[in-house]
Write an enzyme that holds these catalytic residues in place. Structure first.
Site, PDB file in Angstrom:
ATOM      1  N   SER A 222       0.836  -1.192   0.000  1.00 16.57           N
ATOM      2  CA  SER A 222       0.000   0.000   0.000  1.00 16.57           C
ATOM      3  C   SER A 222       0.882   1.258   0.000  1.00 16.57           C
ATOM      4  CB  SER A 222      -0.890  -0.041   1.243  1.00 16.57           C
ATOM      5  OG  SER A 222      -1.893   0.893   1.150  1.00 16.57           O
ATOM      6  N   ARG A 223       2.010   1.163   0.671  1.00 16.63           N
ATOM      7  CA  ARG A 223       2.914   2.332   0.743  1.00 16.63           C
ATOM      8  C   ARG A 223       3.385   2.728  -0.663  1.00 16.63           C
ATOM      9  NH1 ARG A 223       8.315   3.554   1.921  1.00 16.63           N
ATOM     10  NH2 ARG A 223       8.890   1.406   1.509  1.00 16.63           N
ATOM     11  N   GLU A 243      -3.123  -2.772  -7.064  1.00 12.92           N
ATOM     12  CA  GLU A 243      -3.566  -3.919  -6.262  1.00 12.92           C
ATOM     13  C   GLU A 243      -2.656  -3.937  -5.043  1.00 12.92           C
ATOM     14  OE1 GLU A 243      -6.119  -5.082  -7.751  1.00 12.92           O
ATOM     15  OE2 GLU A 243      -5.676  -4.310  -9.751  1.00 12.92           O
ATOM     16  N   CYS A 277      -1.717 -11.256   0.206  1.00  7.74           N
ATOM     17  CA  CYS A 277      -2.479 -10.036   0.474  1.00  7.74           C
ATOM     18  C   CYS A 277      -3.825 -10.337   1.103  1.00  7.74           C
ATOM     19  CB  CYS A 277      -2.646  -9.250  -0.815  1.00  7.74           C
ATOM     20  SG  CYS A 277      -3.427 -10.207  -2.116  1.00  7.74           S
TER      21      CYS A 277
HETATM   22  N1  LIG Z   1      -3.859  -6.851  -3.849  1.00 11.53           N
HETATM   23  C1  LIG Z   1      -3.073  -7.702  -4.460  1.00 11.53           C
HETATM   24  O1  LIG Z   1      -3.414  -8.241  -5.508  1.00 11.53           O
HETATM   25  C2  LIG Z   1      -1.731  -8.039  -3.903  1.00 11.53           C
HETATM   26  C3  LIG Z   1      -1.140  -9.228  -4.317  1.00 11.53           C
HETATM   27  C4  LIG Z   1       0.116  -9.559  -3.821  1.00 11.53           C
HETATM   28  C5  LIG Z   1       0.761  -8.738  -2.930  1.00 11.53           C
HETATM   29  N2  LIG Z   1       0.162  -7.600  -2.525  1.00 11.53           N
HETATM   30  C6  LIG Z   1       0.811  -6.751  -1.544  1.00 11.53           C
HETATM   31  O2  LIG Z   1       2.179  -6.590  -1.893  1.00 11.53           O
HETATM   32  C7  LIG Z   1       2.976  -6.416  -0.744  1.00 11.53           C
HETATM   33  C8  LIG Z   1       4.177  -7.310  -0.804  1.00 11.53           C
HETATM   34  O3  LIG Z   1       4.881  -7.081  -1.990  1.00 11.53           O
HETATM   35  P1  LIG Z   1       6.211  -6.198  -2.087  1.00 11.53           P
HETATM   36  O4  LIG Z   1       6.811  -6.050  -0.740  1.00 11.53           O
HETATM   37  O5  LIG Z   1       7.005  -6.794  -3.195  1.00 11.53           O
HETATM   38  O6  LIG Z   1       5.647  -4.765  -2.514  1.00 11.53           O
HETATM   39  P2  LIG Z   1       6.485  -3.431  -2.828  1.00 11.53           P
HETATM   40  O7  LIG Z   1       5.509  -2.326  -2.825  1.00 11.53           O
HETATM   41  O8  LIG Z   1       7.657  -3.310  -1.938  1.00 11.53           O
HETATM   42  O9  LIG Z   1       7.066  -3.675  -4.282  1.00 11.53           O
HETATM   43  C9  LIG Z   1       6.234  -3.895  -5.409  1.00 11.53           C
HETATM   44  C10 LIG Z   1       6.969  -3.412  -6.653  1.00 11.53           C
HETATM   45  O10 LIG Z   1       7.111  -1.998  -6.643  1.00 11.53           O
HETATM   46  C11 LIG Z   1       8.477  -1.623  -6.825  1.00 11.53           C
HETATM   47  N3  LIG Z   1       8.722  -0.375  -6.093  1.00 11.53           N
HETATM   48  C12 LIG Z   1       8.946  -0.214  -4.788  1.00 11.53           C
HETATM   49  N4  LIG Z   1       9.043   1.100  -4.492  1.00 11.53           N
HETATM   50  C13 LIG Z   1       8.858   1.789  -5.657  1.00 11.53           C
HETATM   51  C14 LIG Z   1       8.820   3.169  -6.023  1.00 11.53           C
HETATM   52  N5  LIG Z   1       8.992   4.123  -5.124  1.00 11.53           N
HETATM   53  N6  LIG Z   1       8.566   3.502  -7.313  1.00 11.53           N
HETATM   54  C15 LIG Z   1       8.355   2.533  -8.226  1.00 11.53           C
HETATM   55  N7  LIG Z   1       8.407   1.212  -7.936  1.00 11.53           N
HETATM   56  C16 LIG Z   1       8.646   0.850  -6.681  1.00 11.53           C
HETATM   57  C17 LIG Z   1       9.242  -2.819  -6.306  1.00 11.53           C
HETATM   58  O11 LIG Z   1      10.545  -2.842  -6.811  1.00 11.53           O
HETATM   59  C18 LIG Z   1       8.381  -3.974  -6.772  1.00 11.53           C
HETATM   60  O12 LIG Z   1       8.620  -4.259  -8.141  1.00 11.53           O
HETATM   61  C19 LIG Z   1       2.040  -6.693   0.424  1.00 11.53           C
HETATM   62  O13 LIG Z   1       1.615  -5.470   0.953  1.00 11.53           O
HETATM   63  C20 LIG Z   1       0.877  -7.411  -0.208  1.00 11.53           C
HETATM   64  O14 LIG Z   1      -0.335  -7.271   0.494  1.00 11.53           O
HETATM   65  C21 LIG Z   1      -1.063  -7.230  -2.995  1.00 11.53           C
HETATM   66  O1  LIG Z   2      -1.122 -12.115  -2.408  1.00 10.56           O
HETATM   67  C1  LIG Z   2      -2.108 -11.748  -2.985  1.00 10.56           C
HETATM   68  C2  LIG Z   2      -2.849 -12.565  -3.973  1.00 10.56           C
HETATM   69  C3  LIG Z   2      -3.373 -13.770  -3.351  1.00 10.56           C
HETATM   70  C4  LIG Z   2      -4.267 -14.679  -4.134  1.00 10.56           C
HETATM   71  N1  LIG Z   2      -5.116 -13.999  -5.082  1.00 10.56           N
HETATM   72  C5  LIG Z   2      -5.248 -14.372  -6.366  1.00 10.56           C
HETATM   73  O2  LIG Z   2      -4.604 -15.279  -6.848  1.00 10.56           O
HETATM   74  C6  LIG Z   2      -6.262 -13.602  -7.181  1.00 10.56           C
HETATM   75  C7  LIG Z   2      -6.748 -14.327  -8.386  1.00 10.56           C
HETATM   76  C8  LIG Z   2      -5.978 -14.007  -9.608  1.00 10.56           C
HETATM   77  O3  LIG Z   2      -5.278 -12.978  -9.660  1.00 10.56           O
HETATM   78  O4  LIG Z   2      -6.082 -14.795 -10.569  1.00 10.56           O
HETATM   79  C9  LIG Z   2      -5.110 -15.337  -3.056  1.00 10.56           C
HETATM   80  O5  LIG Z   2      -6.261 -14.912  -2.869  1.00 10.56           O
HETATM   81  O6  LIG Z   2      -4.609 -16.229  -2.396  1.00 10.56           O
END
Ligand SMILES: NC(=O)c1ccc[n+]([C@@H]2O[C@H](COP(=O)([O-])OP(=O)(O)OC[C@H]3O[C@@H](n4cnc5c(N)ncnc54)[C@H](O)[C@@H]3O)[C@@H](O)[C@H]2O)c1
Ligand SMILES: O=CCC[C@H](NC(=O)CCC(=O)O)C(=O)O
Length: 486
Positions: A222-223, A243, A277
Site C-alpha cells: 500500500s505504501r 492492487e 495479500c
Molecule cells: N492486492 C493484491 O493483488 C496483492 C497481491 C500480492 C501482494 N500484494 C501486496 O504486496 C505487498 C508485498 O509485496 P512487495 O513487498 O514486493 O511490494 P512493494 O511495494 O515493496 O514492491 C512492489 C513493486 O514496486 C516496486 N517499487 C517499490 N518502491 C517503488 C517506487 N517508489 N517507485 C516505483 N516502484 C517501486 C518494487 O521494486 C516492486 O517491483 C504486500 O503489501 C501485499 O499485500 C497485494
Molecule cells: O497475495 C495476494 C494474492 C493472493 C491470491 N489472489 C489471487 O490469486 C487472485 C486471483 C488471480 O489474480 O487470478 C489469493 O487470494 O490467495
C-alpha cells in the site's frame, strides 16, 4: 541475461544486485540493475512495437499467448522450483502458482471477449458499434510473494488487449522474472512487445515516471501504491491499476464443526507463511465456552504447523519468509503488539539466523484499545474476543484497508447480515479467505486498491472503449433539421 529489451538479453549497466535463497542464505542469482538509459530503451522498444502488435489482431495475439502457455506447461517443474528457491515457498505451493499462471491464459482470453469484446447493433441512427482499444505502452510492477502468477495476471491480459509491456519485477525475485520472460521469448513474441528491466527502487522510479507510459499496473504494498497514486495525480490520461495490501478480518460465530473452522483459519492466516495479500490478520471469536474451545484447538494446531525449507521432505506447510529482514520485521511486529498489551498464545520465533524461517504466531490483542491498522505481512494472527456480532463487525471494519473478509458461521442469516455491513472486495462465507478465483474480479476498497479490480476484470483496465456510429455510405436524412436547405 538480466534485462530483455527489443527481443535481446542485455547485461545491466547499473549497480550489482543479488538474489538470495531465504531458506539457506545462498546466492542464487547475480546481476546489475537497469539504468535510466536502459529503462528508456525498453520504453522506446515497447512504443515502436505497439501498433504492429495491436494490428496483428486478437486471434494472432492469442496464438502467441497460447504458445507461451505451452512453454509454461513444458517448463512447469523448473519454474515451480525456481519460485520455491527464490521465495522460500514450499514446492507443493509453487506448483499451484504455476498452475494458476497456466490457467490465466484461458481465463484472460474469455475475459477479453466478455468484458471488452466487440458489439454491434442496428439503430435508427446507424450501426452502433462498441469496440475496445489498448492503451498503448504499459508498465507492470510485480511483488515478491507471487513473482510468477501476479505479474502474469497483468501481462497476459495487457498483451491480449494489444498493449506492449515493460515488466519491472520485485528486486527480491529477479530469477523467476528472467525465466518467465525467457518463456515468452521461446513462444515467439515479437521483439519489443514485452521488455524486462530489473532493479530496485531507482529502476522502479525511472520506469514509473517515464513520460511515454500510457499506464501502469501495480501489485505490491500500500505504501508504494500510494506513492504511485500521488505521482500519477494530474495525469488523467494515464491508466493506473493498484492492487495493494489488506488488514483482513475473519469472524467466527456459532460454528458447530470447530475442527473445520480451525482448518479454515489455518488456511486463511498461515498459508504462504502469511505472505498473501488476502491472508487473515485479525480473528474475531465470541466470548464464551465455545470460543474458548475453538481457541484451544487453534493454538494447538498452530503449534503443530510444519515449517521448513522449500525442498524439505516431508513437505512443510509453511516455507521460509522472503528474507531474514522480513522475519525480523515479524518478530518486531509481535513485540510491538506485546508492548501494547497483547498476550502471545503461540509465540512467533525466528528459527534460524540468516534465514527467513519463522514459526507461526497467535496473539490475543483483545486488551489493546486501538489496534495498529498495519498489514503485518507474515504468519502472525491477532485474536480479538467479542461479545456481540455487531461489535465484531464494527471492529472488523475498523481498518483503512478493505481487501478480503470472512465469516465462519452456520447461519445463513448471520452471513446475509455480515455481507451487507462488511466493507471489502472479497467476502467469503465458511471458506478460507485466501486462494481467490481467477474467474472472479479481484480487488479491494480503501487503501487496498483504486477501484481497478484485477483477475477476471483485468481486461477492463487493459483497454478503453470506443463507441462508433457507422453506415456504409453517407446519405441524406429523410427530413432536414429546421433552417437547413440542400
Ligand atoms: N492486492 C493484491 O493483488 C496483492 C497481491 C500480492 C501482494 N500484494 C501486496 O504486496 C505487498 C508485498 O509485496 P512487495 O513487498 O514486493 O511490494 P512493494 O511495494 O515493496 O514492491 C512492489 C513493486 O514496486 C516496486 N517499487 C517499490 N518502491 C517503488 C517506487 N517508489 N517507485 C516505483 N516502484 C517501486 C518494487 O521494486 C516492486 O517491483 C504486500 O503489501 C501485499 O499485500 C497485494
Ligand atoms: O497475495 C495476494 C494474492 C493472493 C491470491 N489472489 C489471487 O490469486 C487472485 C486471483 C488471480 O489474480 O487470478 C489469493 O487470494 O490467495
Amino acid at each position: 541475461m538480466t534485462h530483455y529489451i527489443q527481443g535481446q538479453w542485455h547485461a545491466g549497466k547499473g549497480h550489482d544486485v543479488a538474489s538470495i535463497n531465504p531458506a539457506n542464505a545462498q546466492t542464487i542469482w547475480t546481476g546489475k540493475t537497469a539504468t535510466a538509459e536502459q529503462v528508456n530503451a525498453a520504453v522506446d522498444a515497447a512504443r515502436a512495437a505497439q501498433f504492429d502488435w495491436f494490428m496483428l489482431g486478437f486471434d494472432a495475439r492469442l496464438a502467441i499467448v497460447e504458445a507461451y502457455r505451452s512453454q509454461l506447461e513444458a517448463n512447469k517443474a523448473e519454474l515451480a522450483e525456481t519460485i520455491a528457491q527464490e521465495t522460500g515457498k514450499p514446492q507443493w505451493e509453487t506448483a499451484t502458482e504455476v498452475g494458476a499462471m497456466i490457467g490465466k491464459i484461458a481465463l484472460s482470453a474469455a475475459a477479453y471477449n466478455k468484458r471488452t469484446g466487440t458489439e454491434a447493433n442496428d439503430t435508427p441512427a446507424g450501426r452502433a458499434v462498441i469496440r475496445h482499444k489498448p492503451h498503448g505502452v504499459v508498465a507492470v510492477f510485480g511483488p515478491y510473494n507471487f513473482p510468477g502468477h501476479l505479474p502474469n495476471g497483468h501481462i497476459v491480459p495487457a498483451l491480449l488487449a494489444g498493449n506492449t509491456v515493460i515488466f519491472k519485477p520485485s528486486e527480491l525475485t529477479p530469477k523467476v522474472a528472467e525465466l518467465m520472460v525467457s518463456l515468452w521469448d521461446k513462444a515467439g513474441l515479437p521483439a519489443g512487445v514485452l521488455n524486462l528491466v530489473q532493479g530496485e527502487v531507482d529502476t522502479g522510479k525511472a520506469l514509473a515516471s517515464h513520460p511515454q507510459l500510457d499506464g501502469l499496473f501495480f501489485t505490491g504494498s500500500s505504501r508504494t501504491g500510494h506513492f504511485l497514486h500521488q505521482q500519477y495525480a494530474g495525469h488523467p490520461g494515464k491508466i493506473l491499476a493498484l492492487e495493494m495490501g489488506g488488514n483482513n478480518p475473519l469472524i467466527i460465530k456459532g460454528v458447530q464443526d470447530i475442527k473445520a473452522a480451525v482448518h479454515d483459519i489455518l488456511q486463511s492466516a498461515y498459508i504462504s507463511s502469511g505472505q498473501r495479500c488476502t491472508c487473515a490478520r485479525r480473528l474475531y471469536v465470541e466470548q464464551g465456552e465455545q470460543g474458548d474451545a475453538l481457541i484451544a484447538m487453534l493454538a494447538d494446531a498452530v503449534k503443530q504447523i510444519k515449517v521448513g525449507p522449500w525442498n524439505a521432505q516431508p513437505q512443510p506447510f509453511m516455507g521460509s519468509m522472503i528474507s531474514e529482514t522480513a522475519a525480523k520485521g515479524m518478530v518486531a511486529a509481535q513485540t510491538n503488539l506485546q508492548n501494547l498489551g497483547g498476550m502471545s498464545l503461540v509465540e512467533l520465533t525466528h528459527l534460524e539466523a540468516g534465514t527467513g524461517l519463522v514459526s507461526p504466531g497467535l496473539i490475543d490483542v483483545t486488551a489493546i484499545d486501538v489496534l495498529p491498522d498495519e498489514e503485518y505481512f507474515g504468519p502472525l494472527l491477532q485474536l480479538v474476543r467479542y461479545s456481540d456480532f455487531d461489535q465484531a463487525i464494527k471492529l472488523a471494519n475498523q481498518t483503512r484497508y478493505g481487501l478480503s473478509a470472512g465469516l465462519l458461521a452456520d447461519s445463513r442469516e448471520d452471513y446475509d447480515y455480515f455481507l451487507a455491513r462488511i466493507r471489502a472486495g472479497i467476502v467469503n462465507w465458511n471458506k478460507q479467505i485466501t486462494g481467490a478465483s481467477g474467474a472472479a474480479p479481484f480487488g479491494g476498497v480503501g487503501a487496498s486498491g483504486n477501484h481497478r479490480a484485477s483477475a477476471f476484470y483485468a481486461a477492463d483496465y487493459c483497454a478503453y472503449p470506443v463507441a462508433s456510429v457507422e453506415a456504409d455510405a453517407v446519405s441524406l436524412p429523410a427530413t432536414l433539421s429546421p433552417g437547413l436547405s440542400l
